[in-house]
Design an enzyme around this catalytic site. Structure first.
Site, PDB file in Angstrom:
ATOM      1  N   GLU A 139       0.804  -1.230   0.000  1.00  0.00           N
ATOM      2  CA  GLU A 139       0.000   0.000   0.000  1.00  0.00           C
ATOM      3  C   GLU A 139       0.834   1.277   0.000  1.00  0.00           C
ATOM      4  OE1 GLU A 139      -2.861  -0.445   3.168  1.00  0.00           O
ATOM      5  OE2 GLU A 139      -3.487  -2.403   2.438  1.00  0.00           O
ATOM      6  N   GLU A 183      -5.709 -10.613  -2.268  1.00  0.00           N
ATOM      7  CA  GLU A 183      -6.478 -10.629  -1.011  1.00  0.00           C
ATOM      8  C   GLU A 183      -7.982 -10.603  -1.303  1.00  0.00           C
ATOM      9  OE1 GLU A 183      -5.119  -7.530   1.657  1.00  0.00           O
ATOM     10  OE2 GLU A 183      -3.044  -7.803   1.048  1.00  0.00           O
TER      11      GLU A 183
HETATM   12  O1  G3I Z   1      -4.493 -12.004  17.813  1.00  0.00           O
HETATM   13  C1  G3I Z   1      -4.798 -10.824  18.583  1.00  0.00           C
HETATM   14  C2  G3I Z   1      -5.599 -11.205  19.780  1.00  0.00           C
HETATM   15  O2  G3I Z   1      -4.817 -12.005  20.624  1.00  0.00           O
HETATM   16  C3  G3I Z   1      -6.045  -9.916  20.502  1.00  0.00           C
HETATM   17  O3  G3I Z   1      -6.906 -10.256  21.544  1.00  0.00           O
HETATM   18  C4  G3I Z   1      -6.781  -8.996  19.543  1.00  0.00           C
HETATM   19  C5  G3I Z   1      -7.136  -7.661  20.194  1.00  0.00           C
HETATM   20  O4  G3I Z   1      -7.380  -6.658  19.237  1.00  0.00           O
HETATM   21  O5  G3I Z   1      -5.958  -8.729  18.446  1.00  0.00           O
HETATM   22  C6  G3I Z   1      -5.611  -9.896  17.720  1.00  0.00           C
HETATM   23  O6  G3I Z   1      -4.802  -9.565  16.625  1.00  0.00           O
HETATM   24  C7  G3I Z   1      -5.439  -8.885  15.571  1.00  0.00           C
HETATM   25  C8  G3I Z   1      -5.281  -9.724  14.298  1.00  0.00           C
HETATM   26  O7  G3I Z   1      -5.806  -9.004  13.207  1.00  0.00           O
HETATM   27  C9  G3I Z   1      -5.978 -11.082  14.379  1.00  0.00           C
HETATM   28  O8  G3I Z   1      -7.358 -10.922  14.438  1.00  0.00           O
HETATM   29  C10 G3I Z   1      -4.764  -7.564  15.391  1.00  0.00           C
HETATM   30  O9  G3I Z   1      -5.036  -6.750  16.524  1.00  0.00           O
HETATM   31  C11 G3I Z   1      -5.263  -6.885  14.145  1.00  0.00           C
HETATM   32  O10 G3I Z   1      -4.450  -5.730  13.912  1.00  0.00           O
HETATM   33  C12 G3I Z   1      -5.114  -7.810  12.959  1.00  0.00           C
HETATM   34  O11 G3I Z   1      -5.695  -7.197  11.849  1.00  0.00           O
HETATM   35  C13 G3I Z   1      -5.207  -7.605  10.580  1.00  0.00           C
HETATM   36  C14 G3I Z   1      -4.882  -6.369   9.754  1.00  0.00           C
HETATM   37  O12 G3I Z   1      -4.525  -6.731   8.422  1.00  0.00           O
HETATM   38  C15 G3I Z   1      -3.709  -5.611  10.363  1.00  0.00           C
HETATM   39  O13 G3I Z   1      -2.536  -6.371  10.338  1.00  0.00           O
HETATM   40  C16 G3I Z   1      -6.284  -8.422   9.883  1.00  0.00           C
HETATM   41  O14 G3I Z   1      -6.455  -9.656  10.579  1.00  0.00           O
HETATM   42  C17 G3I Z   1      -5.858  -8.714   8.429  1.00  0.00           C
HETATM   43  O15 G3I Z   1      -6.911  -9.360   7.741  1.00  0.00           O
HETATM   44  C18 G3I Z   1      -5.549  -7.401   7.727  1.00  0.00           C
HETATM   45  O16 G3I Z   1      -5.109  -7.713   6.429  1.00  0.00           O
HETATM   46  C19 G3I Z   1      -4.836  -6.587   5.587  1.00  0.00           C
HETATM   47  C20 G3I Z   1      -3.657  -6.968   4.696  1.00  0.00           C
HETATM   48  O17 G3I Z   1      -2.570  -7.381   5.487  1.00  0.00           O
HETATM   49  C21 G3I Z   1      -3.269  -5.801   3.782  1.00  0.00           C
HETATM   50  N1  G3I Z   1      -4.413  -5.348   3.003  1.00  0.00           N
HETATM   51  C22 G3I Z   1      -5.598  -5.011   3.778  1.00  0.00           C
HETATM   52  C23 G3I Z   1      -6.014  -6.189   4.665  1.00  0.00           C
HETATM   53  C24 G3I Z   1      -7.275  -5.872   5.446  1.00  0.00           C
HETATM   54  O18 G3I Z   1      -7.061  -4.815   6.324  1.00  0.00           O
END
Ligand code: G3I
Length: 368
Positions: free
Chosen positions: A182, A289
């Site tokens: 991005e 994605e």
């Molecule tokens: O695993 C922890 C959990 O232990 C905790 O209790 C909880 C509290 O918020 O957080 C959990 O982790 C989260 C993780 O997703 C798993 O659900 C993170 O906070 C959260 O930041 C993370 O979000 C991910 C996001 O990217 C940021 O990295 C999403 O799953 C993931 O689908 C998303 O993917 C992105 C691509 O990498 C790039 N393009 C956009 C796409 C969607 O945003």
């Protein structure tokens, strides 16, 4: 370092790769001729998506969450049977691998790599550097210490060391990398103003590509962008940016179109035109994605949109991959992001193949 463990763990998992996909019969179809793997494309219901994609030489992937592999056997079974590639949804990311400066946490990334190697799947290395300012408002995409770097040299050193650590650990099992994620503004069409670009200029991207190439010479290196799947300003801006980076010496092999279609997907013509532009520039292109929310909520509408995306990819030789951003509607980032069930994937919450699954299977089978 991780390679020996992974090779060992992959020794005897083949038997787990049996099809668990939809096995309904096609009414009126002839009996399938016998094939080694049981897939006869003229009777699509005899095939998994993975079997059909293999016959096309296409990567069909899914974002993998290692916590779900442990929690739910069906998740791993479907992932292994239906996909020949995985993308770590979060496990390779900087906050996951080095949450505190010098403290490396590899468990989730190792588990992801082990799963993929054990099931003979390719890995898309997502993502080395993701500094986007809009995304940073939603998520922790850079560890806090990165923002506290006292000067530009230290910031660059953090980036260099992060790339070196991740690529060195997973180069043996990762055949392509989202080196830069991005780089443009999420909403808008200019280069994103974020911590790295503001401090280091576009040069940090050139350096990231050069460094990754030096560490993993055989991997394909990608820029991965969101909302750039239709002709228009953002597509043009991405072409301009990639052109500048290439000119400056960045070894870019391809462009990832994320494909988060939260309110309907691009038409076949739109997506094909965008992919064709990348092919004309001599680059690979991938949908990295994919998830689709149909505006009318109708499964048939969603199915047609999925079919069109796959048809576009098959129509453009440079399109090497379509990766889904998850496996089942039970677990998708969109449920959190939208605050409601969005059902954007190919399998429902009980892992039943949806109309979209059958539509994709038809497209893949028809083109063989
Ligand atoms: O695993 C922890 C959990 O232990 C905790 O209790 C909880 C509290 O918020 O957080 C959990 O982790 C989260 C993780 O997703 C798993 O659900 C993170 O906070 C959260 O930041 C993370 O979000 C991910 C996001 O990217 C940021 O990295 C999403 O799953 C993931 O689908 C998303 O993917 C992105 C691509 O990498 C790039 N393009 C956009 C796409 C969607 O945003």
């Amino acid at each position: 370092m991780v390679a020996a463990v992974l090779v060992l763990s992959g020794a005897c998992r083949d038997s787990e790769s049996a099809s668990v996909g939809d096995t309904e019969a096609t009414p009126g179809s002839a009996a399938p001729t016998t094939t080694v793997d049981g897939c006869e494309p003229s009777v699509p219901s005899t095939c998994t998506l993975r079997q059909l994609a293999d016959r096309h030489g296409l990567l069909i992937g899914a974002a993998l969450r290692p916590d779900l592999v442990g929690e739910d056997p069906e998740y791993g079974e479907v992932l292994a049977a239906e996909f020949n590639s995985v993308t770590p949804e979060n496990a390779y990311k900087w906050p996951s691998t080095e949450p505190e400066r010098g403290v490396y946490t590899w468990d989730d990334a190792d588990a992801t790599a082990e799963f993929a190697v054990g099931h003979d799947q390719a890995i898309r290395g997502h993502t080395l550097v993701w500094p986007n300012s809009f995304s940073a408002q939603q998520y922790e995409i850079l560890p806090a210490y990165v923002g506290d770097a006292p000067d530009p040299e230290t910031l660059q050193q953090y980036v260099d060391e992060h790339i070196e650590a991740v690529v060195n650990r997973y180069a043996d099992v990762t055949d392509r990398w989202d080196v830069v994620n991005e780089p443009l503004s999420t909403i808008g069409a200019q280069v994103d103003a974020n911590l790295l670009t503001d401090t280091l200029g576009e040069e940090w991207m050139v350096r990231a590509f050069q460094q990754t190439r030096a560490l993993d010479p055989d991997a394909a290196l990608y820029v991965n962008e969101i909302l750039a799947e239709r002709p228009g300003e953002k597509h043009d801006a991405l072409i301009a940016l990639v052109g500048r980076l290439l000119e400056a010496g960045a070894p870019i092999d391809g462009v990832g179109l994320q494909g988060h279609f939260l309110s309907g997907a691009p038409s076949f013509d739109e997506l094909t035109a965008v992919m064709q532009d990348w092919e004309d520039l001599g680059l690979e292109v991938a949908v990295t994605e994919l998830d689709i929310v149909a505006p009318d909520g109708e499964p048939a509408t969603q199915a047609q949109m999925y079919a069109d995306v796959f048809s576009s990819c098959l129509a453009v030789a440079a399109c090497r991959e379509i990766t889904l951003w998850g496996v089942t509607d039970a677990h998708t980032w969109l449920n959190d992001f939208l605050g409601e069930e969005s059902d954007p994937l190919l399998f429902d919450a009980e892992y039943r193949p949806k109309p979209a699954y059958r539509a994709v299977r038809e497209v893949l089978a028809a083109e063989l």
